[in-house]
Design an enzyme around this catalytic site. Sequence first.
Site, PDB file in Angstrom:
ATOM      1  N   HIS A   9      10.017   6.547  19.322  1.00 33.56           N
ATOM      2  CA  HIS A   9       8.586   6.597  19.034  1.00 33.56           C
ATOM      3  C   HIS A   9       7.766   7.099  20.220  1.00 33.56           C
ATOM      4  O   HIS A   9       6.610   7.494  20.050  1.00 33.56           O
ATOM      5  CB  HIS A   9       8.123   5.186  18.645  1.00 33.56           C
ATOM      6  CG  HIS A   9       6.895   5.146  17.791  1.00 33.56           C
ATOM      7  ND1 HIS A   9       5.965   6.160  17.766  1.00 33.56           N
ATOM      8  CD2 HIS A   9       6.440   4.204  16.920  1.00 33.56           C
ATOM      9  CE1 HIS A   9       4.992   5.840  16.933  1.00 33.56           C
ATOM     10  NE2 HIS A   9       5.260   4.665  16.400  1.00 33.56           N
ATOM     11  N   HIS A  36      -9.479   3.656  -1.912  1.00 30.60           N
ATOM     12  CA  HIS A  36      -8.603   4.418  -1.021  1.00 30.60           C
ATOM     13  C   HIS A  36      -7.203   3.801  -1.036  1.00 30.60           C
ATOM     14  O   HIS A  36      -7.054   2.584  -0.849  1.00 30.60           O
ATOM     15  CB  HIS A  36      -9.164   4.408   0.400  1.00 30.60           C
ATOM     16  CG  HIS A  36      -8.516   5.421   1.299  1.00 30.60           C
ATOM     17  ND1 HIS A  36      -7.218   5.290   1.739  1.00 30.60           N
ATOM     18  CD2 HIS A  36      -8.979   6.597   1.815  1.00 30.60           C
ATOM     19  CE1 HIS A  36      -6.912   6.323   2.499  1.00 30.60           C
ATOM     20  NE2 HIS A  36      -7.962   7.132   2.552  1.00 30.60           N
ATOM     21  N   LYS A  85      -1.098   6.138  -6.360  1.00 28.36           N
ATOM     22  CA  LYS A  85      -2.362   6.475  -5.701  1.00 28.36           C
ATOM     23  C   LYS A  85      -3.319   7.246  -6.614  1.00 28.36           C
ATOM     24  O   LYS A  85      -4.539   7.206  -6.411  1.00 28.36           O
ATOM     25  CB  LYS A  85      -2.101   7.255  -4.415  1.00 28.36           C
ATOM     26  CG  LYS A  85      -1.478   8.626  -4.596  1.00 28.36           C
ATOM     27  CD  LYS A  85      -1.282   9.290  -3.243  1.00 28.36           C
ATOM     28  CE  LYS A  85      -0.659  10.685  -3.405  1.00 28.36           C
ATOM     29  NZ  LYS A  85      -0.429  11.328  -2.100  1.00 28.36           N
ATOM     30  N   LYS A 112      -7.177   6.160  -6.720  1.00 28.91           N
ATOM     31  CA  LYS A 112      -8.228   7.143  -6.426  1.00 28.91           C
ATOM     32  C   LYS A 112      -9.191   7.284  -7.603  1.00 28.91           C
ATOM     33  O   LYS A 112     -10.403   7.450  -7.417  1.00 28.91           O
ATOM     34  CB  LYS A 112      -7.603   8.490  -6.076  1.00 28.91           C
ATOM     35  CG  LYS A 112      -6.945   8.537  -4.711  1.00 28.91           C
ATOM     36  CD  LYS A 112      -6.374   9.913  -4.426  1.00 28.91           C
ATOM     37  CE  LYS A 112      -5.788   9.997  -3.021  1.00 28.91           C
ATOM     38  NZ  LYS A 112      -5.224  11.330  -2.725  1.00 28.91           N
TER      39      LYS A 112
END
EC number: 2.3.1.137
Length: 572
Positions: free
Chosen positions: A327, A415, A406, A410
């Site tokens: 990372h 969100h 989603k 939406k």
Amino acid sequence: MENQLAKSTEERTFQYQDSLPSLPVPPLEESLKKYLESVKPFANEEEYKKTEEIVQKFQNGIGAELHQKLLERAKGKRNWLEEWWLNVAYLDVRIPSQLNVNFAGPSPHFEHYWPPKEGTHLERGSIILWHNLNYWQLLRKEKVPVDKVGNTPLDMNQFRMLFSTCKVPGITRDSIMNYFRTESEGHSPSHLAVLCRGRVFVFDVIHEGSLITPPEFLRQLTHIQEKCRREPEGPGIAALTSEERTRWAKAREYLISLDPENLTLLEKIQSSLFVYSMEDGRPHVTPEDYSQIISILFSGDPTVRWGDKSYNLISFSNGVFGCNCDHAPYDAMVMVHIAHYVDEKILENEGRWKGSEKVRDLPFPEELVFTVDEKILNDISQAKAQYLKEASNLQFAAYAFTSFGKKLTKKKKLHPDTFIQLALQLAYYRLHGRPGCCYETAMTRYFYHGRTETLRPCTTEAVRWCQFMQDPSASLLERQQKMLEAFAKHNKMMKECSSGRGFDRHLLGLLLTAREEGLPTPELYTDPLFSRRFVVACSAWKSCPETDAEKLVQLIFHAFHDMMQLMNTAHL
């Protein structure tokens, strides 16, 4: 002439880097106000009053002085945070990276053309390598499209860290070695490292000026697999990368002292495009259940992962793939980009190679044979033992939620990210009866070399909504109103964090300024409420080992349904 004009006006991947704005320093009063808001859900009245007094004292005293010094620092740097964040969040950290810092995830190809099937890993591996390396070539030519929000370009510097990048352990601080260059900048390494059964091989992916083809990759991978299956396993040097950082640094120094050639071999791995890990396992995975493959990608065989590489592409014997990445050099959205590109190409070509089957006379892969002794072999055994012990403490539960997605959130003007974050809060609250300390990442790539800011999803508004959800006397309308208030608060915070007006990194900058000036740690940072609130956890329950992961997933899914039901049945 027309073609030349088209080429000259074509956007290049890194062309906006010099014109990106510098990372701003938010106003001190604003950051401290946001800090107080973030601690409120975790404090009783007395604790909060005490913290208010500490904050006021900080704002009027040492905090104001440190803020001015931070502003001075920002005048001389396009990103005042960059070096500090890299060191504090990654390079100074001494705990083992592989299980505590790295991120991992499965490739989605098994959901369409590549379902798990024993014996397909070499052929599929040759195709997935070819698509990955086509992306590398696009990046070298600066033909990877610039990420934008609307017409605003985002910082693309992290994409430089995807290939030919490796973390190198140090006694007190690690470092990052990046060998990638665009074509206009000069030579860039073109060899791939392959780890198989404790052994390490390298071969060049460019032959006679062109990228080798999937049939040619197949020839190289087959050679490595056959060699590893008929000969003894290697020492598993890679397992050392899973060690505590200082122990790994000392083991590395000792390894180099045994034979200077060992350094040359280490540098070949460090500079390689990425590591291709050939695992013997065959993890169970379906489009509905990712749990086992995610578990193995995070905590699989440490002798075939180079934990410090920015990209380990992992192959399993049932033709399933995934990645495990350090990372430190970049954030996960970079990997999402290349993973999406590769998946689109596999879909376009129906999972097959449709080009020439001709195989040129390539040099066979070179094995990197380290000089080792009993001490190094003992170090490797110890590293494997501590890694497996830590890995045994991890729980993974990853299931697909298929009731809706989603598009529906939406449609309801909710969100998707906020929807999930609030569901996490509700699930935690239902499980433990209290607010859950949580850390969400916001991106700051609007700014030069911007990476992340912290967003604290456990707001007063979120807690109030959770309380209403658990109150049997609350009406659907009241619950909906409280949920929408929590949504609005979260969305506002995300917008502010992304625009450089978060408070976490600002407070970190003030603390590090004090340290560099040799000043005592201000009381703000020793306040128990600061520590309680600022547990850095990637999810709301990382600090709760007694929690059953399967139960949590069910609670989250339950929260999804409850939230959507509110929007479907309550009327404004």
